[in-house]
Design a protein around this motif. Structure first.
Motif, PDB file in Angstrom:
ATOM      1  N   THR A   4      26.725  35.297  43.320  1.00  0.00           N
ATOM      2  CA  THR A   4      27.232  34.031  43.842  1.00  0.00           C
ATOM      3  C   THR A   4      27.500  33.054  42.712  1.00  0.00           C
ATOM      4  O   THR A   4      27.072  33.271  41.567  1.00  0.00           O
ATOM      5  CB  THR A   4      26.226  33.415  44.836  1.00  0.00           C
ATOM      6  OG1 THR A   4      24.975  33.206  44.154  1.00  0.00           O
ATOM      7  CG2 THR A   4      26.010  34.324  46.039  1.00  0.00           C
ATOM      8  N   MET A   5      28.211  31.984  43.051  1.00  0.00           N
ATOM      9  CA  MET A   5      28.530  30.937  42.081  1.00  0.00           C
ATOM     10  C   MET A   5      28.252  29.572  42.689  1.00  0.00           C
ATOM     11  O   MET A   5      28.461  29.374  43.889  1.00  0.00           O
ATOM     12  CB  MET A   5      30.021  30.978  41.711  1.00  0.00           C
ATOM     13  CG  MET A   5      30.451  32.155  40.916  1.00  0.00           C
ATOM     14  SD  MET A   5      32.214  32.029  40.508  1.00  0.00           S
ATOM     15  CE  MET A   5      32.934  32.720  41.992  1.00  0.00           C
ATOM     16  N   PRO A   7      29.264  25.521  43.014  1.00  0.00           N
ATOM     17  CA  PRO A   7      30.563  24.840  43.004  1.00  0.00           C
ATOM     18  C   PRO A   7      31.052  24.503  41.589  1.00  0.00           C
ATOM     19  O   PRO A   7      32.253  24.593  41.313  1.00  0.00           O
ATOM     20  CB  PRO A   7      30.315  23.575  43.830  1.00  0.00           C
ATOM     21  CG  PRO A   7      29.207  23.970  44.770  1.00  0.00           C
ATOM     22  CD  PRO A   7      28.328  24.892  43.959  1.00  0.00           C
ATOM     23  N   THR A  10      32.445  27.733  40.072  1.00  0.00           N
ATOM     24  CA  THR A  10      33.704  28.062  40.739  1.00  0.00           C
ATOM     25  C   THR A  10      34.834  27.188  40.197  1.00  0.00           C
ATOM     26  O   THR A  10      35.916  27.692  39.862  1.00  0.00           O
ATOM     27  CB  THR A  10      33.565  27.874  42.269  1.00  0.00           C
ATOM     28  OG1 THR A  10      32.503  28.693  42.740  1.00  0.00           O
ATOM     29  CG2 THR A  10      34.850  28.228  42.985  1.00  0.00           C
ATOM     30  N   LYS A  11      34.591  25.902  40.098  1.00  0.00           N
ATOM     31  CA  LYS A  11      35.600  24.964  39.601  1.00  0.00           C
ATOM     32  C   LYS A  11      35.992  25.293  38.163  1.00  0.00           C
ATOM     33  O   LYS A  11      37.172  25.329  37.821  1.00  0.00           O
ATOM     34  CB  LYS A  11      35.062  23.535  39.690  1.00  0.00           C
ATOM     35  CG  LYS A  11      36.013  22.491  39.175  1.00  0.00           C
ATOM     36  CD  LYS A  11      35.414  21.098  39.277  1.00  0.00           C
ATOM     37  CE  LYS A  11      36.354  20.069  38.668  1.00  0.00           C
ATOM     38  NZ  LYS A  11      35.755  18.726  38.681  1.00  0.00           N
ATOM     39  N   ARG A  14      38.011  28.590  38.028  1.00  0.00           N
ATOM     40  CA  ARG A  14      39.349  28.363  38.589  1.00  0.00           C
ATOM     41  C   ARG A  14      40.235  27.639  37.571  1.00  0.00           C
ATOM     42  O   ARG A  14      41.374  28.034  37.329  1.00  0.00           O
ATOM     43  CB  ARG A  14      39.261  27.563  39.885  1.00  0.00           C
ATOM     44  CG  ARG A  14      40.632  27.315  40.513  1.00  0.00           C
ATOM     45  CD  ARG A  14      40.555  26.578  41.840  1.00  0.00           C
ATOM     46  NE  ARG A  14      40.027  27.468  42.854  1.00  0.00           N
ATOM     47  CZ  ARG A  14      38.925  27.226  43.560  1.00  0.00           C
ATOM     48  NH1 ARG A  14      38.228  26.131  43.364  1.00  0.00           N
ATOM     49  NH2 ARG A  14      38.515  28.075  44.469  1.00  0.00           N
ATOM     50  N   GLY A  25      40.493  37.297  38.144  1.00  0.00           N
ATOM     51  CA  GLY A  25      39.131  36.781  38.209  1.00  0.00           C
ATOM     52  C   GLY A  25      38.435  36.917  36.879  1.00  0.00           C
ATOM     53  O   GLY A  25      39.074  37.013  35.827  1.00  0.00           O
ATOM     54  N   ASP A  56      33.897  37.371  46.111  1.00  0.00           N
ATOM     55  CA  ASP A  56      34.830  36.254  46.211  1.00  0.00           C
ATOM     56  C   ASP A  56      34.079  34.999  46.620  1.00  0.00           C
ATOM     57  O   ASP A  56      33.274  35.023  47.552  1.00  0.00           O
ATOM     58  CB  ASP A  56      35.912  36.585  47.241  1.00  0.00           C
ATOM     59  CG  ASP A  56      37.029  35.573  47.226  1.00  0.00           C
ATOM     60  OD1 ASP A  56      36.796  34.442  47.724  1.00  0.00           O
ATOM     61  OD2 ASP A  56      38.117  35.893  46.734  1.00  0.00           O
ATOM     62  N   ASN A  57      34.348  33.918  45.928  1.00  0.00           N
ATOM     63  CA  ASN A  57      33.765  32.630  46.262  1.00  0.00           C
ATOM     64  C   ASN A  57      34.876  31.592  46.246  1.00  0.00           C
ATOM     65  O   ASN A  57      35.364  31.224  45.179  1.00  0.00           O
ATOM     66  CB  ASN A  57      32.657  32.272  45.258  1.00  0.00           C
ATOM     67  CG  ASN A  57      31.891  31.037  45.679  1.00  0.00           C
ATOM     68  OD1 ASN A  57      31.634  30.827  46.857  1.00  0.00           O
ATOM     69  ND2 ASN A  57      31.535  30.209  44.716  1.00  0.00           N
ATOM     70  N   GLU A  58      35.301  31.177  47.422  1.00  0.00           N
ATOM     71  CA  GLU A  58      36.362  30.177  47.561  1.00  0.00           C
ATOM     72  C   GLU A  58      37.615  30.574  46.785  1.00  0.00           C
ATOM     73  O   GLU A  58      38.237  29.753  46.113  1.00  0.00           O
ATOM     74  CB  GLU A  58      35.861  28.804  47.119  1.00  0.00           C
ATOM     75  CG  GLU A  58      34.732  28.266  47.970  1.00  0.00           C
ATOM     76  CD  GLU A  58      34.243  26.903  47.528  1.00  0.00           C
ATOM     77  OE1 GLU A  58      35.020  26.142  46.926  1.00  0.00           O
ATOM     78  OE2 GLU A  58      33.070  26.605  47.788  1.00  0.00           O
ATOM     79  N   VAL A  60      37.827  32.470  44.161  1.00  0.00           N
ATOM     80  CA  VAL A  60      37.535  32.847  42.777  1.00  0.00           C
ATOM     81  C   VAL A  60      36.752  34.150  42.809  1.00  0.00           C
ATOM     82  O   VAL A  60      35.721  34.244  43.471  1.00  0.00           O
ATOM     83  CB  VAL A  60      36.754  31.741  42.038  1.00  0.00           C
ATOM     84  CG1 VAL A  60      36.363  32.194  40.645  1.00  0.00           C
ATOM     85  CG2 VAL A  60      37.566  30.465  41.978  1.00  0.00           C
ATOM     86  N   LYS A  61      37.254  35.150  42.091  1.00  0.00           N
ATOM     87  CA  LYS A  61      36.639  36.472  42.134  1.00  0.00           C
ATOM     88  C   LYS A  61      35.772  36.747  40.900  1.00  0.00           C
ATOM     89  O   LYS A  61      36.186  36.483  39.783  1.00  0.00           O
ATOM     90  CB  LYS A  61      37.726  37.537  42.232  1.00  0.00           C
ATOM     91  CG  LYS A  61      38.461  37.528  43.555  1.00  0.00           C
ATOM     92  CD  LYS A  61      39.541  38.580  43.578  1.00  0.00           C
ATOM     93  CE  LYS A  61      40.241  38.638  44.913  1.00  0.00           C
ATOM     94  NZ  LYS A  61      40.681  37.400  45.461  1.00  0.00           N
TER      95      LYS A  61
END
Length: 107
Positions: A4-5, A7, A10-11, A14, A25, A56-58, A60-61
């Motif tokens: 998991t990541m 936020p 993830t930001k 991305r 990714g 996958d998280n929002e 983002v892989k």
């Protein structure tokens, strides 16, 4: 099995992928090195291999090879800023020990 990541991670990933202009990714893996045995490896991925696990998280892989997954299953990837320093932090529940400099770990 899951990676998991936060936020913040993830930001950051991305934005890095957008700045690079290509890629599906980021690969998270481990390699043998350091005084404790293993170190994390992060790299951009342009193509997913057949035996890769994709998380996958929002949108983002994170791509992980099967050998690495055994050591990092359950890990949360974070991106932190501490003073003038910034970087990824790995919250890995499998870690049993880390070297003094923080560059390698053992499970």
């Amino acid at each position: 099995m899951a990676i998991t990541m936060t936020p913040a991670a993830t930001k950051h990933i991305r934005q890095s992928l957008e700045g690079r202009g290509k890629g599906v990714g980021i690969r998270l893996g481990v390699r043998t090195t350091g005084c404790s045995g293993m170190a994390y490896v992060l790299e951009f991925v342009d193509a997913v291999e057949a035996d890769d696990q994709v998380f996958d998280n929002e949108g983002v892989k994170i791509i992980v090879d099967p050998k690495s997954l055994a050591y990092i299953d359950g890990t949360e990837l974070d991106f932190v800023r501490e003073g003038l320093n910034e970087g990824f932090k790995f919250n890995n529940p499998n870690v049993r020990g880390e070297c003094g400099c923080g560059e390698s770990f053992s499970v």
